[in-house]
Motif scaffolding. Structure first.
Motif, PDB file in Angstrom:
ATOM      1  N   TRP A  49       3.268  17.521  -7.961  1.00 39.53           N
ATOM      2  CA  TRP A  49       3.792  18.718  -8.976  1.00 39.53           C
ATOM      3  C   TRP A  49       2.793  19.791  -9.630  1.00 39.53           C
ATOM      4  N   LEU A  50       1.732  19.098 -10.060  1.00 37.98           N
ATOM      5  CA  LEU A  50       0.637  19.853 -10.710  1.00 37.98           C
ATOM      6  C   LEU A  50      -0.376  20.625  -9.918  1.00 37.98           C
ATOM      7  N   SER A  51      -0.722  20.088  -8.634  1.00 34.44           N
ATOM      8  CA  SER A  51      -1.610  20.557  -8.016  1.00 34.44           C
ATOM      9  C   SER A  51      -1.467  21.940  -7.227  1.00 34.44           C
ATOM     10  N   THR A  52      -2.458  22.732  -7.359  1.00 30.80           N
ATOM     11  CA  THR A  52      -2.171  24.025  -6.337  1.00 30.80           C
ATOM     12  C   THR A  52      -3.284  23.794  -5.101  1.00 30.80           C
ATOM     13  N   ASN A  53      -3.920  22.702  -5.341  1.00 32.81           N
ATOM     14  CA  ASN A  53      -5.081  22.626  -4.321  1.00 32.81           C
ATOM     15  C   ASN A  53      -4.360  22.073  -3.013  1.00 32.81           C
ATOM     16  N   GLU A  54      -4.347  22.801  -1.767  1.00 32.02           N
ATOM     17  CA  GLU A  54      -3.435  22.101  -0.524  1.00 32.02           C
ATOM     18  C   GLU A  54      -4.169  20.730  -0.043  1.00 32.02           C
ATOM     19  N   GLN A  55      -5.442  20.635  -0.343  1.00 29.66           N
ATOM     20  CA  GLN A  55      -6.049  19.209   0.136  1.00 29.66           C
ATOM     21  C   GLN A  55      -5.455  18.134  -0.838  1.00 29.66           C
ATOM     22  N   TYR A  56      -4.995  18.478  -2.226  1.00 33.52           N
ATOM     23  CA  TYR A  56      -4.688  17.535  -2.873  1.00 33.52           C
ATOM     24  C   TYR A  56      -3.048  17.229  -2.692  1.00 33.52           C
ATOM     25  N   GLN A  57      -2.510  18.330  -2.282  1.00 30.76           N
ATOM     26  CA  GLN A  57      -1.050  17.903  -1.826  1.00 30.76           C
ATOM     27  C   GLN A  57      -0.798  16.949  -0.726  1.00 30.76           C
ATOM     28  N   LEU A  58      -1.826  16.648   0.016  1.00 32.54           N
ATOM     29  CA  LEU A  58      -1.847  15.803   1.043  1.00 32.54           C
ATOM     30  C   LEU A  58      -1.921  14.102   0.609  1.00 32.54           C
ATOM     31  N   LEU A  59      -2.357  14.186  -0.690  1.00 29.94           N
ATOM     32  CA  LEU A  59      -2.511  12.715  -1.145  1.00 29.94           C
ATOM     33  C   LEU A  59      -1.134  11.942  -1.327  1.00 29.94           C
ATOM     34  N   PRO A  60      -0.239  12.662  -2.076  1.00 33.36           N
ATOM     35  CA  PRO A  60       1.182  11.781  -1.990  1.00 33.36           C
ATOM     36  C   PRO A  60       1.626  11.395  -0.628  1.00 33.36           C
ATOM     37  N   ILE A  61       1.345  12.408   0.516  1.00 32.20           N
ATOM     38  CA  ILE A  61       1.905  11.933   1.751  1.00 32.20           C
ATOM     39  C   ILE A  61       1.175  11.001   2.197  1.00 32.20           C
ATOM     40  N   THR A  62      -0.032  11.135   2.041  1.00 33.00           N
ATOM     41  CA  THR A  62      -1.044   9.963   2.616  1.00 33.00           C
ATOM     42  C   THR A  62      -0.825   8.725   2.042  1.00 33.00           C
ATOM     43  N   VAL A  63      -0.288   8.594   0.780  1.00 31.15           N
ATOM     44  CA  VAL A  63      -0.047   7.313  -0.091  1.00 31.15           C
ATOM     45  C   VAL A  63       1.294   6.828   0.483  1.00 31.15           C
ATOM     46  N   LEU A  64       2.365   7.825   0.492  1.00 31.74           N
ATOM     47  CA  LEU A  64       3.669   7.261   1.115  1.00 31.74           C
ATOM     48  C   LEU A  64       3.532   6.814   2.423  1.00 31.74           C
ATOM     49  N   LEU A  65       2.659   7.465   3.365  1.00 34.04           N
ATOM     50  CA  LEU A  65       2.356   6.995   4.813  1.00 34.04           C
ATOM     51  C   LEU A  65       1.875   5.400   4.748  1.00 34.04           C
ATOM     52  N   GLY A  66       0.908   5.323   3.883  1.00 29.36           N
ATOM     53  CA  GLY A  66       0.229   4.037   3.692  1.00 29.36           C
ATOM     54  C   GLY A  66       1.045   2.994   3.548  1.00 29.36           C
ATOM     55  N   PHE A  67       1.895   3.352   2.542  1.00 26.84           N
ATOM     56  CA  PHE A  67       2.878   2.237   2.243  1.00 26.84           C
ATOM     57  C   PHE A  67       4.023   1.990   3.239  1.00 26.84           C
ATOM     58  N   VAL A  68       4.425   3.222   4.027  1.00 28.25           N
ATOM     59  CA  VAL A  68       5.236   2.943   5.227  1.00 28.25           C
ATOM     60  C   VAL A  68       4.667   1.907   6.379  1.00 28.25           C
ATOM     61  N   ILE A  69       3.265   1.927   6.376  1.00 33.57           N
ATOM     62  CA  ILE A  69       2.712   1.191   7.301  1.00 33.57           C
ATOM     63  C   ILE A  69       2.269  -0.380   6.627  1.00 33.57           C
ATOM     64  N   GLU A  70       2.243  -0.302   5.513  1.00 34.04           N
ATOM     65  CA  GLU A  70       1.708  -1.436   4.749  1.00 34.04           C
ATOM     66  C   GLU A  70       2.760  -2.545   4.514  1.00 34.04           C
ATOM     67  N   ARG A  71       3.969  -1.938   4.029  1.00 34.47           N
ATOM     68  CA  ARG A  71       4.894  -2.868   3.663  1.00 34.47           C
ATOM     69  C   ARG A  71       5.456  -3.685   4.872  1.00 34.47           C
ATOM     70  N   PRO A  72       5.813  -3.245   5.782  1.00 32.41           N
ATOM     71  CA  PRO A  72       6.517  -4.137   7.200  1.00 32.41           C
ATOM     72  C   PRO A  72       5.263  -5.088   7.285  1.00 32.41           C
ATOM     73  N   ILE A  73       4.211  -4.803   7.495  1.00 33.10           N
ATOM     74  CA  ILE A  73       2.925  -5.903   7.733  1.00 33.10           C
ATOM     75  C   ILE A  73       2.942  -6.888   6.481  1.00 33.10           C
ATOM     76  N   TYR A  74       3.222  -6.352   5.324  1.00 30.33           N
ATOM     77  CA  TYR A  74       3.206  -7.366   4.239  1.00 30.33           C
ATOM     78  C   TYR A  74       4.395  -8.206   4.382  1.00 30.33           C
ATOM     79  N   PHE A  75       5.524  -7.792   4.559  1.00 25.58           N
ATOM     80  CA  PHE A  75       6.631  -8.647   4.743  1.00 25.58           C
ATOM     81  C   PHE A  75       6.646  -9.535   5.713  1.00 25.58           C
ATOM     82  N   LEU A  76       6.109  -9.113   6.910  1.00 20.43           N
ATOM     83  CA  LEU A  76       5.952 -10.006   8.248  1.00 20.43           C
ATOM     84  C   LEU A  76       4.766 -11.168   7.590  1.00 20.43           C
ATOM     85  N   ALA A  77       4.134 -10.815   7.201  1.00 12.91           N
ATOM     86  CA  ALA A  77       2.926 -11.861   6.797  1.00 12.91           C
ATOM     87  C   ALA A  77       3.434 -12.884   5.858  1.00 12.91           C
ATOM     88  N   LYS A  78       4.055 -12.334   4.687  1.00 15.16           N
ATOM     89  CA  LYS A  78       4.578 -13.216   3.878  1.00 15.16           C
ATOM     90  C   LYS A  78       5.470 -14.348   4.425  1.00 15.16           C
TER      91      LYS A  78
END
Length: 179
Positions: A55-84
């Motif tokens: 919301w606050l960043s005008t830097n295009e590079q920082y705009q990638l941070l939330p997308i990267t975190v979201l993708l990271g969780f999309v990858i991590e959550r299935p692995i986590y649940f499968l491992a559990k």
């Protein structure tokens, strides 16, 4: 020494380390700090941080941070649940000590989801805000360690969680952030 003996020895070391870190006689400040660190890894902070940066960043590079975190969780959550489900390791508060300082959200301990999430976020934040890498990893380590201090994870759980989270964070960065 056969594989079975090696695994037994590793489990014994893991249990002994847990008993060293989880101590009913721990000072109140340590329990309070552990509780605060653990709560900071519950997920709300991630949403707030990503939303604020987007919301606050005008830097295009920082705009990638939330997308990267979201993708990271999309990858991590299935692995986590499968491992559990696959490991189905009983929590130390259910098999080694009489109770924990918090009530865990499920009955299995391996891997630690708090550790996976915290290290995933620390890896990604370290890419975008390199000067604070020490802070991100100190926080993630504190979140992970808090789970042992509070009695809901063995040390191996948090180490494996940290490896899973770090790996998923690195993969998300590789997929989203241009080189």
């Amino acid at each position: 020494m056969n594989d079975n003996n090696v695994l037994k020895k590793m489990a014994q070391v893991d249990e002994q380390l847990f008993l060293t870190l989880f101590n009913y006689n721990s000072p109140a400040w340590l329990k309070t700090a552990a509780l605060g660190l653990s709560k900071s890894g519950n997920g709300g902070l991630y949403l707030l941080m990503c939303g604020a940066i987007w919301w606050l960043s005008t830097n295009e590079q920082y705009q990638l941070l939330p997308i990267t975190v979201l993708l990271g969780f999309v990858i991590e959550r299935p692995i986590y649940f499968l491992a559990k489900r696959s490991f189905a390791r009983i929590r130390p508060c259910d098999c080694l000590v009489s109770n924990a300082y918090i009530v865990p959200s499920d009955k299995f301990s391996l891997p630690s989801g708090h550790s996976a999430a915290a290290f995933l976020v620390a890896i990604i934040l370290s890419h975008f805000f390199v000067q604070y890498t020490w802070l991100w990893f100190s926080w993630a380590s504190g979140v992970a360690l808090s789970r042992v201090i509070l009695g809901v994870h063995f040390p191996a759980d948090i180490m494996i969680g940290a490896i899973i989270g770090s790996s998923c964070g690195l993969l998300a960065l590789a997929l989203v952030v241009p080189v």
